[in-house]
Every structure is written in structure tokens, then in C-alpha cells.
Design a protein around this motif. Structure first.
Motif, PDB file in Angstrom:
ATOM      1  N   ILE A  21       0.972  -1.249  -0.061  1.00 15.51           N
ATOM      2  CA  ILE A  21       0.113   0.168   0.064  1.00 15.51           C
ATOM      3  C   ILE A  21       0.916   1.188   0.055  1.00 15.51           C
ATOM      4  O   ILE A  21       0.601   2.253  -0.636  1.00 15.51           O
ATOM      5  N   LEU A  22       1.644   1.229   0.961  1.00 12.02           N
ATOM      6  CA  LEU A  22       2.722   2.354   0.975  1.00 12.02           C
ATOM      7  C   LEU A  22       3.391   2.541  -0.288  1.00 12.02           C
ATOM      8  O   LEU A  22       3.676   3.809  -0.966  1.00 12.02           O
ATOM      9  N   GLY A  23       3.955   1.580  -1.057  1.00  5.83           N
ATOM     10  CA  GLY A  23       4.532   1.553  -2.419  1.00  5.83           C
ATOM     11  C   GLY A  23       3.785   2.158  -3.393  1.00  5.83           C
ATOM     12  O   GLY A  23       4.081   2.842  -4.162  1.00  5.83           O
ATOM     13  N   ALA A  24       2.450   1.675  -3.316  1.00  6.03           N
ATOM     14  CA  ALA A  24       1.546   2.015  -4.333  1.00  6.03           C
ATOM     15  C   ALA A  24       1.342   3.666  -4.056  1.00  6.03           C
ATOM     16  O   ALA A  24       1.033   4.419  -4.968  1.00  6.03           O
ATOM     17  N   VAL A  25       1.173   4.096  -2.921  1.00  6.50           N
ATOM     18  CA  VAL A  25       0.950   5.564  -2.625  1.00  6.50           C
ATOM     19  C   VAL A  25       2.157   6.265  -3.240  1.00  6.50           C
ATOM     20  O   VAL A  25       2.049   7.271  -3.945  1.00  6.50           O
ATOM     21  N   SER A  26       3.406   5.813  -3.011  1.00  5.49           N
ATOM     22  CA  SER A  26       4.610   6.676  -3.287  1.00  5.49           C
ATOM     23  C   SER A  26       4.646   6.659  -5.034  1.00  5.49           C
ATOM     24  O   SER A  26       5.060   7.574  -5.635  1.00  5.49           O
ATOM     25  N   ILE A  27       4.287   5.500  -5.569  1.00  7.20           N
ATOM     26  CA  ILE A  27       4.442   5.546  -6.857  1.00  7.20           C
ATOM     27  C   ILE A  27       3.419   6.171  -7.507  1.00  7.20           C
ATOM     28  O   ILE A  27       3.515   6.941  -8.731  1.00  7.20           O
ATOM     29  N   GLY A  28       2.077   6.336  -6.903  1.00 13.77           N
ATOM     30  CA  GLY A  28       0.884   6.927  -7.425  1.00 13.77           C
ATOM     31  C   GLY A  28       1.548   8.536  -7.507  1.00 13.77           C
ATOM     32  O   GLY A  28       0.964   9.429  -8.432  1.00 13.77           O
ATOM     33  N   LYS A  29       2.186   9.065  -6.614  1.00 16.18           N
ATOM     34  CA  LYS A  29       2.540  10.339  -6.370  1.00 16.18           C
ATOM     35  C   LYS A  29       3.448  10.975  -7.643  1.00 16.18           C
ATOM     36  O   LYS A  29       3.399  11.821  -8.241  1.00 16.18           O
ATOM     37  N   ASP A  30       4.550   9.908  -7.839  1.00 18.63           N
ATOM     38  CA  ASP A  30       5.496   9.880  -9.065  1.00 18.63           C
ATOM     39  C   ASP A  30       4.564  10.140 -10.397  1.00 18.63           C
ATOM     40  O   ASP A  30       4.556  10.715 -11.236  1.00 18.63           O
ATOM     41  N   LEU A  31       3.760   9.215 -10.385  1.00 20.86           N
ATOM     42  CA  LEU A  31       2.854   9.372 -11.687  1.00 20.86           C
ATOM     43  C   LEU A  31       2.047  10.236 -11.883  1.00 20.86           C
ATOM     44  O   LEU A  31       1.889  11.003 -13.038  1.00 20.86           O
ATOM     45  N   GLN A  32       1.520  10.759 -10.689  1.00 20.29           N
ATOM     46  CA  GLN A  32       0.734  12.057 -10.719  1.00 20.29           C
ATOM     47  C   GLN A  32       1.590  13.248 -11.153  1.00 20.29           C
ATOM     48  O   GLN A  32       0.922  14.205 -12.134  1.00 20.29           O
ATOM     49  N   ARG A  33       2.700  13.229 -10.805  1.00 16.62           N
ATOM     50  CA  ARG A  33       3.561  14.585 -11.150  1.00 16.62           C
ATOM     51  C   ARG A  33       3.959  14.377 -12.620  1.00 16.62           C
ATOM     52  O   ARG A  33       3.962  15.344 -13.228  1.00 16.62           O
ATOM     53  N   ASP A  34       4.432  13.109 -13.078  1.00  7.93           N
ATOM     54  CA  ASP A  34       4.538  12.926 -14.449  1.00  7.93           C
ATOM     55  C   ASP A  34       3.525  13.416 -15.254  1.00  7.93           C
ATOM     56  O   ASP A  34       3.587  14.027 -16.402  1.00  7.93           O
ATOM     57  N   GLU A  56       1.120  15.621 -14.581  1.00  7.73           N
ATOM     58  CA  GLU A  56       1.081  17.084 -14.469  1.00  7.73           C
ATOM     59  C   GLU A  56       2.142  17.529 -15.426  1.00  7.73           C
ATOM     60  O   GLU A  56       1.826  18.409 -16.077  1.00  7.73           O
ATOM     61  N   TYR A  57       3.509  17.364 -15.404  1.00 10.90           N
ATOM     62  CA  TYR A  57       4.237  17.688 -16.299  1.00 10.90           C
ATOM     63  C   TYR A  57       3.951  17.507 -17.774  1.00 10.90           C
ATOM     64  O   TYR A  57       4.184  18.379 -18.783  1.00 10.90           O
ATOM     65  N   SER A  58       3.411  16.374 -18.170  1.00 14.38           N
ATOM     66  CA  SER A  58       2.833  16.237 -19.819  1.00 14.38           C
ATOM     67  C   SER A  58       1.638  17.320 -19.967  1.00 14.38           C
ATOM     68  O   SER A  58       1.782  17.552 -20.922  1.00 14.38           O
ATOM     69  N   LYS A  59       0.920  17.592 -18.924  1.00 16.61           N
ATOM     70  CA  LYS A  59      -0.113  18.499 -19.090  1.00 16.61           C
ATOM     71  C   LYS A  59       0.426  19.997 -19.100  1.00 16.61           C
ATOM     72  O   LYS A  59      -0.092  20.804 -20.027  1.00 16.61           O
ATOM     73  N   ILE A  60       1.501  20.269 -18.378  1.00 11.56           N
ATOM     74  CA  ILE A  60       1.994  21.582 -18.703  1.00 11.56           C
ATOM     75  C   ILE A  60       2.761  21.868 -20.132  1.00 11.56           C
ATOM     76  O   ILE A  60       2.296  22.823 -20.610  1.00 11.56           O
ATOM     77  N   LYS A  61       3.236  20.670 -20.572  1.00 12.96           N
ATOM     78  CA  LYS A  61       3.942  20.513 -22.054  1.00 12.96           C
ATOM     79  C   LYS A  61       2.628  20.679 -22.903  1.00 12.96           C
ATOM     80  O   LYS A  61       2.699  21.822 -23.768  1.00 12.96           O
ATOM     81  N   GLN A  62       1.528  19.998 -22.965  1.00 12.86           N
ATOM     82  CA  GLN A  62       0.742  20.082 -24.077  1.00 12.86           C
ATOM     83  C   GLN A  62      -0.456  21.376 -23.844  1.00 12.86           C
ATOM     84  O   GLN A  62      -0.824  21.851 -24.942  1.00 12.86           O
ATOM     85  N   ILE A 120      10.696  17.806 -25.571  1.00 14.02           N
ATOM     86  CA  ILE A 120      10.996  18.566 -26.699  1.00 14.02           C
ATOM     87  C   ILE A 120      12.202  18.162 -27.645  1.00 14.02           C
ATOM     88  O   ILE A 120      12.208  18.353 -28.714  1.00 14.02           O
ATOM     89  N   ASP A 121      13.478  18.011 -27.039  1.00 19.24           N
ATOM     90  CA  ASP A 121      14.688  17.729 -27.738  1.00 19.24           C
ATOM     91  C   ASP A 121      14.978  16.179 -27.846  1.00 19.24           C
ATOM     92  O   ASP A 121      15.909  15.727 -28.267  1.00 19.24           O
ATOM     93  N   GLY A 122      14.260  15.332 -26.987  1.00 21.46           N
ATOM     94  CA  GLY A 122      14.359  13.973 -27.058  1.00 21.46           C
ATOM     95  C   GLY A 122      15.553  13.316 -25.997  1.00 21.46           C
ATOM     96  O   GLY A 122      15.884  12.164 -25.596  1.00 21.46           O
ATOM     97  N   LYS A 123      16.187  14.463 -25.165  1.00 18.14           N
ATOM     98  CA  LYS A 123      17.162  14.046 -24.294  1.00 18.14           C
ATOM     99  C   LYS A 123      17.510  15.201 -23.462  1.00 18.14           C
ATOM    100  O   LYS A 123      17.144  16.634 -23.768  1.00 18.14           O
TER     101      LYS A 123
END
Length: 263
Positions: free
Chosen positions: A28-41, A43-49, A197-200
Motif C-alpha cells: 500500500i505504501l509503495g503504491a501511494v509513493s508510485i502514485g504520487k510520481d505518476l501524478q507528477r509525471d 502534471e508535467y505532460s499537461k504543462i507541456k501540452q 522537446i529535444d529527445g534528451k
């Protein structure tokens, strides 16, 4: 018999049962931690798009409709952002020729100059240029704040991206020409946008670079973005490896990037 029944009813969990419970808690704790990272990723994709890409589209729409870039003169174009207010340095040509000594026009921001921009000054009427041509800006943070985008950093503290535009003369560390300036990027957001944007993630190569990082050596590997999420806003200097300001409650340090425009 009664004594034996009482002892049986008071029995605790076995080691196997305790192990299963601990494993479940860990999952459960691992899923919560991973969920936060996925949520932030996400959000970053949303900022880009929803923000960065749409501002690029608005800039291109301005060029298509006006025939010049933002702030340039339609009657005497100089192909510079804010070129209408262009002033030449002593001995430098107004257009063409050697532009390395030219005085750069002010950047164009909205309301105030974006934090940590190296440009000495900025005109603060970005929205007015787009409104005059009837070009719809991205929704941004709110009506009147279309040039801003609010997000949470990796410590859960609020951060704000701000967009400006400017022309860089030849020899500018992060590259010459018309660029979109993006201030208020945490290091992980800057790296993520660069990767998209640049691939790296490379602070001195490609169309998306870190402000002030010169591409002065050809044929060698790039460099990391100068700054990391273990530093806070009070850090004296940004560093890719420094961890002296690593506090969970701190607001993460922010960087400035420049995005090369096509026009």
C-alpha cells in the motif's frame, strides 16, 4: 475445560499472519509513493501540452496573422521580438550586417518581468499584443494570467511558470534569435520538458536550453541541468549534485529555460 477455552480465545496472530499484514502494508505504501510520481509525471505532460505547446502555437499564429513576430514593426520589420522598439548600439547596424554588438530590445512579459531572467529589462504588455490581433492565448492560470501556470513541486509546495519572449543577439550563451523564456521551472520539470522537446535532457543542446549555459564546445557530450530538487530557493548557487539544502518542507529551487522559436 473452561480454562482451556479461555486460553484459546485469547490467542494472537501467528508469524505468518503478521508477515502477510506487513507485506500488504508495504504494498500500500509503495503504491501511494508510485502514485504520487505518476501524478507528477502526468502534471508535467499537461504543462507541456496545455501550456508550453499552446504558447508556441499562439506565437506562430501571431506571425501568420501579422507577418512579423511579437512586437515587431509591420512597416519596417527587423525579425526581432519587440523589434519595433529596437535601438542599435554605437556603430552597430540597424538591421543586417554584424549584429553581435547590437543592443537587444527589451523582453516582452506581462505585468512584471519573470523571476531570474538575465535580461536587464522587459516591457510588460504581452497580452496586449495578442489581444490587438484577436489571437486567443492559452487559458494559463486564470483570465488575465494566461502567461502563468501554477503547479506543485516534488515537496508539495506551489510553483509558477511564467512565459516571456525576447530576441537574443548572436553570441548569447543559450543561443541567438527569437526565444520563449520559461521561468519558474523546477529542475525535474525542466529536464522532463527538455526530454519531451529535444529527445534528451541536455542543458546546452537543442531547441530547449538552460538560460546562461553556453554551447561553446562542439563534438562533446552535453551537460546536466544546473540545479536539482534537493536544493531550495535560498541556495546560493545552483548545482546538479549539491544536496546541502535537502529539506522536505522547502520550496524547490527554480530555473529559467529558453525555447527557440521557428520564426
Amino acid at each position: 475445560m473452561k480454562h482451556q477455552a479461555y486460553k484459546k480465545s485469547q490467542g494472537g496472530f501467528t508469524l505468518v499472519e503478521m508477515s502477510i499484514v506487513l507485506v500488504i502494508i508495504g504494498l500500500i505504501l509503495g503504491a501511494v509513493s508510485i502514485g504520487k510520481d505518476l501524478q507528477r509525471d502526468a502534471e508535467y505532460s499537461k504543462i507541456k501540452q496545455k501550456f508550453v505547446d499552446q504558447w508556441v502555437q499562439s506565437y506562430n499564429a501571431y506571425y501568420k496573422r501579422a507577418g512579423v513576430v511579437v512586437g515587431d514593426s509591420q512597416s519596417q520589420p527587423r525579425f526581432m521580438v519587440n523589434g519595433e522598439d529596437y535601438a542599435a548600439a554605437a556603430g552597430a547596424p540597424v538591421s543586417g550586417g554584424d549584429m553581435t554588438a547590437a543592443t537587444e530590445p527589451n523582453a516582452i512579459c506581462q505585468g512584471v518581468k519573470a523571476p531570474k531572467m538575465t535580461r536587464a529589462d522587459a516591457d510588460v504588455d504581452l497580452h496586449a499584443f495578442f489581444d490587438r490581433l484577436g489571437i486567443r492565448m492559452p487559458p494559463g492560470r486564470a483570465e488575465g494570467l494566461e502567461d502563468r501556470y501554477l503547479y506543485l513541486d516534488s515537496n508539495g509546495n506551489p510553483q509558477e511558470v511564467q512565459v516571456c519572449f525576447q530576441w537574443n543577439r548572436p553570441g548569447t550563451a543559450e543561443g541567438s534569435g527569437n526565444v520563449m523564456v520559461l521561468a519558474g521551472l523546477t529542475p525535474d520539470l525542466a529536464r522532463t520538458l527538455d526530454q519531451m522537446i529535444d529527445g534528451k535532457a541536455d542543458a546546452r543542446e537543442g531547441n530547449f536550453r538552460q538560460q546562461g549555459v553556453a554551447n561553446s564546445t562542439g563534438g562533446v557530450a552535453g551537460i546536466e541541468w544546473v540545479g536539482n530538487n534537493a536544493q531550495d530557493q535560498t541556495a546560493a548557487t545552483a548545482s546538479a549534485t549539491d544536496v546541502t539544502d535537502n529539506q522536505d518542507e522547502d520550496q524547490v529551487i527554480t530555473l529559467v529555460a529558453v525555447y527557440k522559436m521557428n520564426q
